[in-house]
Scaffold this motif. Structure first.
Motif: not given
Lengths: 395, 80
Positions: B28-30, A216-218, A109, B25-26, A149-152, B21-22, B80, A230, A262, B18
């Motif tokens: 989408y990030r990729r 969503d942190l960019d 990040i 979102a993941m 930072s991320t959804p995880i 939706i997790t 995005r 984002i 990941s 969780p």
């Protein structure tokens, strides 16, 4: 005699080693560090200045019948059943358990490494947690933005716990009226699971905490002090508290297809076997299981694999039981399973006492001596039972 | 030269806390603009969540089907 090799001396690996130790199998546990950290304590070090003894020597936590070796694993060849360590040593096995946890990588990040140098965080060890506490002690009002930072996120309740403990801290110091508290999250709501969000959201509103959803942190611009998402939103901060991005272990796996993008190990959600390898299991945060990355999950998964390695039929049901400190002397629990969505769990003082009691029992729980108590607790609080009780009360 | 658009399939059925939706979102990030994300879920709360997510991010839902065994959402990533 079967040779069982466990990689990782965190909660999951230690509990499993102790459950298997003393039996006829040979059990070897490789750990990168002999310092075992009780990770949930970082929240309290960073946000309350707690100074508890939260590290113990792994050698004192593992049964003597377990062969404990300090080794940083660099390569795991599942086809050859061969593990290599940074010492150059090679290890073979009949059955392997990967309990290698997560790693954080702030470099992913832009701006995050600089944020950590100045403000620390509460998910990456004692030094950074103390740095955050120090930054908070010097804070004199402004905007505090807290989010992941991320959804995880390891310990999914920790962002909400963090913002609620901050609220308490600032009220006690007389700074709340001149502090804007913002919780940002990539989810549609403050807590992703709706069941417990229905309990949490009114509390956040009552305490004047803003929630920015779908954030969503960019990147973080440390010059202008702006956090960008984002989705195109921004937060200007005076003090940022950012939960790091988490990734699977930094190990070269052969075949590489056993890990997701990941780096988390693709794991059957019930048997906990790594996909494609019947004699290899993944437990704790290292797996890609569709459930919370939390200590309770690690504990329950270790028990399932212990039974499976003894030859018993054992299935993991996705149970979560994450305690949450609500910052007002009360607590709640995030309880759900694969079959039953997270249930709304009424906050109470007793719940917070139980959270702290479980923390005190942590070291003993690694040895397995408290299993009858945990078994009873988990049986009394199955999400199915709680759901039925809720329905029968007409809630 | 730009990378080819990809179709990412995400199986989020039976996801406990969780929640699915997790996974969205993941993914989408990729992703990158032009990609498609197809996600399967069983959590009934996923339907309103994915609709809210699409409205917020401006990425259209190509299809959203609720079958007896799963909810399937197909999303095109346009920004995005």
């Amino acid at each position: 005699m079967s040779r069982i090799l466990i990689l990782g001396g965190g909660s999951a690996g230690t509990i499993l080693a102790n459950q298997l130790g003393g039996r006829r199998d040979s059990v070897t546990l490789l750990t990168a560090s002999m310092e075992h950290l009780f990770q949930p304590a970082l929240l309290y070090i960073a946000l309350t200045g707690a100074n508890a003894n939260v590290v113990r020597d792994e050698r004192r936590l593992v049964l003597r019948s377990v062969k404990l070796v300090q080794e940083r694993v660099t390569k795991v060849d599942l086809n050859q059943k061969l593990v290599e360590g940074s010492s150059g040593e090679r290890y073979t096995y009949d059955r392997l358990v990967l309990a290698t946890g997560v790693r954080t990588d702030p470099e992913q990040i832009p701006g995050l490494p600089a944020v950590y140098r100045e403000f620390g965080n509460y998910h990456s060890g004692i030094a950074l947690a103390q740095r955050l506490w120090s930054a908070l002690r010097n804070f004199d009002g402004g905007t505090i933005a807290l989010g992941q930072s991320t959804p995880i996120c390891v310990c999914p309740p920790s962002p909400v716990e963090g913002i609620l403990l901050l609220d308490r801290l600032l009220r006690r110091r007389g700074l709340r009226h001149r502090t804007r508290l913002v919780l940002f999250t990539p989810y549609p709501r403050a807590y992703p699971a709706q069941g417990i969000n229905s309990v949490i959201e009114p509390l956040l509103k009552e305490r004047g905490i803003e929630v920015m959803t779908f954030f969503d942190l960019d990147r973080i611009d440390t010059e202008t002090k702006v956090i960008h998402s984002i989705e195109g939103d921004e937060i200007t901060y005076d003090l940022p508290i950012i939960i790091p991005p988490f990734f699977g272990p930094d190990i070269n796996f052969e075949p590489s297809e056993v890990a997701d993008p990941s780096g988390f190990l693709l794991t059957d959600r019930e048997t906990l076997r790594v996909k494609g390898f019947d004699s290899v299991y993944a437990i704790g945060d290292a797996s890609s299981l569709p459930t919370s990355k939390a200590g309770v999950g690690a504990h329950l998964e270790a028990k399932v694999v212990a039974r499976a390695l003894r030859g018993d039929r054992a299935i993991f049901n996705g149970r979560t039981n994450c305690p949450m400190d609500l910052g007002d002397g009360r607590g709640t629990f995030v309880i759900g399973s694969y079959r039953t969505p997270v249930v709304p769990y009424r906050p109470s003082r007793l719940n917070l006492l139980m959270k702290h009691a479980m923390a005190r029992m942590y070291w003993a729980s690694l040895r397995g001596t408290l299993e009858p108590i945990f078994d009873l607790y988990f049986w009394l609080t199955t999400p199915e039972r709680l759901s039925r009780r809720r329905v029968s009360k007409g809630a | 030269m730009t990378d080819a658009a990809v179709v990412t399939k995400v199986d989020s059925r039976g996801t406990a806390c969780p929640g699915p939706i997790t996974d969205l979102a993941m993914a989408y990030r990729r992703s990158k603009v032009g990609d498609t994300i197809e996600i399967w879920a069983t959590d009934p709360g996923f339907k309103p969540d994915v609709q809210a997510w699409a409205a917020k991010t401006g990425n259209p839902i190509i299809s959203l089907e609720e079958g007896p065994e799963k909810i399937t959402a197909v999303i095109r990533v346009v920004r995005r």
